[in-house]
Design a protein around this motif. Structure first.
Motif, mmCIF file in Angstrom:
data_model
loop_
_atom_site.group_PDB
_atom_site.id
_atom_site.type_symbol
_atom_site.label_atom_id
_atom_site.label_comp_id
_atom_site.label_asym_id
_atom_site.label_seq_id
_atom_site.Cartn_x
_atom_site.Cartn_y
_atom_site.Cartn_z
ATOM 1 N N VAL A 3 -5.561 3.198 -2.415
ATOM 2 C CA VAL A 3 -5.128 3.423 -1.147
ATOM 3 C C VAL A 3 -6.259 2.697 -0.234
ATOM 4 O O VAL A 3 -7.298 2.808 -0.197
ATOM 5 C CB VAL A 3 -5.091 4.906 -0.852
ATOM 6 N N LYS A 5 -7.437 1.945 3.468
ATOM 7 C CA LYS A 5 -7.404 2.760 4.685
ATOM 8 C C LYS A 5 -7.823 1.986 5.783
ATOM 9 O O LYS A 5 -7.923 2.365 6.931
ATOM 10 C CB LYS A 5 -8.694 3.960 4.348
ATOM 11 N N THR A 16 0.495 4.873 14.965
ATOM 12 C CA THR A 16 0.932 6.114 14.194
ATOM 13 C C THR A 16 1.770 6.943 15.133
ATOM 14 O O THR A 16 1.228 7.438 16.174
ATOM 15 C CB THR A 16 0.283 7.005 13.248
ATOM 16 N N SER A 30 3.700 4.972 10.159
ATOM 17 C CA SER A 30 2.624 4.131 10.814
ATOM 18 C C SER A 30 3.650 2.927 11.316
ATOM 19 O O SER A 30 4.316 2.307 10.563
ATOM 20 C CB SER A 30 1.702 3.832 9.602
ATOM 21 N N ASN A 58 2.728 8.633 -0.852
ATOM 22 C CA ASN A 58 2.535 8.597 0.545
ATOM 23 C C ASN A 58 2.702 7.416 1.097
ATOM 24 O O ASN A 58 2.930 6.413 0.406
ATOM 25 C CB ASN A 58 0.982 9.342 0.858
ATOM 26 N N SER A 60 0.981 5.263 2.614
ATOM 27 C CA SER A 60 -0.014 3.888 2.470
ATOM 28 C C SER A 60 0.368 3.166 1.142
ATOM 29 O O SER A 60 -0.356 2.331 0.980
ATOM 30 C CB SER A 60 -1.288 4.538 2.281
ATOM 31 N N HIS A 61 1.196 3.652 0.367
ATOM 32 C CA HIS A 61 1.788 2.837 -0.935
ATOM 33 C C HIS A 61 2.151 1.356 -0.594
ATOM 34 O O HIS A 61 1.843 0.549 -1.380
ATOM 35 C CB HIS A 61 3.091 3.777 -1.415
ATOM 36 N N ARG A 63 1.108 -0.169 2.435
ATOM 37 C CA ARG A 63 0.469 -0.560 3.679
ATOM 38 C C ARG A 63 0.115 -2.039 3.575
ATOM 39 O O ARG A 63 0.099 -2.967 4.323
ATOM 40 C CB ARG A 63 -1.020 0.212 3.551
ATOM 41 N N THR A 78 5.787 2.208 8.094
ATOM 42 C CA THR A 78 5.925 2.849 6.868
ATOM 43 C C THR A 78 6.004 4.501 7.035
ATOM 44 O O THR A 78 5.149 5.085 7.466
ATOM 45 C CB THR A 78 4.303 2.603 6.062
ATOM 46 N N ASP A 80 6.646 8.586 6.618
ATOM 47 C CA ASP A 80 6.516 9.695 5.658
ATOM 48 C C ASP A 80 7.559 10.391 5.443
ATOM 49 O O ASP A 80 8.772 10.187 6.346
ATOM 50 C CB ASP A 80 5.295 10.582 6.089
#
Length: 154
Positions: A3, A5, A16, A30, A58, A60-61, A63, A78, A80
């Motif tokens: 992930v 960050k 976001t 995001s 999630n 962030s997959h 990102r 991205t 959710d």
């Protein structure tokens, strides 16, 4: 996949926002924008849906890919979505959330600096299914809205 960050590219801005409120949770998205971005731009966009069988995963997959395409000048997003591990949530609910995210992007394209005619949906695994449903299953749209992207990357 690890992930990420923090931003990989220093010329990409991330913010976001909440695109939908549900009884289970607020659905966040995001948005990655190039440094030269301005509201009212008419940029191409990619909406990345994460995979995970609709029960895990999630935003962030994707990102790294979102940042890369923002670095190239696109607006990338991205979202959710609710997972089937939440009580009472079915795959159809997940798909409805995916459609809602796309409709949000289309409805807010001008303020997001996006060209409505150049929105791409993308995803892997369940995210690929979500992207294809978002593009092709109009019966899941609200009666007064439409969510048709210009292309899919599955």
């Amino acid at each position: 996949m690890p992930v990420i960050k923090e931003n990989v590219y220093s010329d990409v801005m991330m913010e976001t926002l909440c695109y939908q409120k549900t009884p289970q949770k607020d659905l966040m998205m995001s948005i990655f924008k190039p440094e030269s971005w301005a509201a009212g731009d008419c940029r191409p966009a990619v909406l990345f849906y994460f995979g995970g069988g609709f029960y895990k995963g999630n935003p962030s997959h994707f990102r790294m890919q979102a940042e890369y395409f923002a670095h190239l000048g696109m607006v990338t997003l991205t979202p959710d979505y609710r997972l089937t591990t939440l009580p009472g949530i079915t795959v159809k609910d997940c798909l409805l959330d995916g459609k809602s995210a796309l409709r949000y992007v289309i409805a807010h394209a001008e303020e997001l600096g996006i060209d409505r005619k150049r929105i791409v949906v993308a995803g892997g695994s369940a995210g690929g299914a979500m992207a294809s449903v978002a593009a092709m299953v109009n019966s899941l749209d609200e009666s007064d809205e439409s969510s048709v992207p210009c292309a899919m990357i599955l």
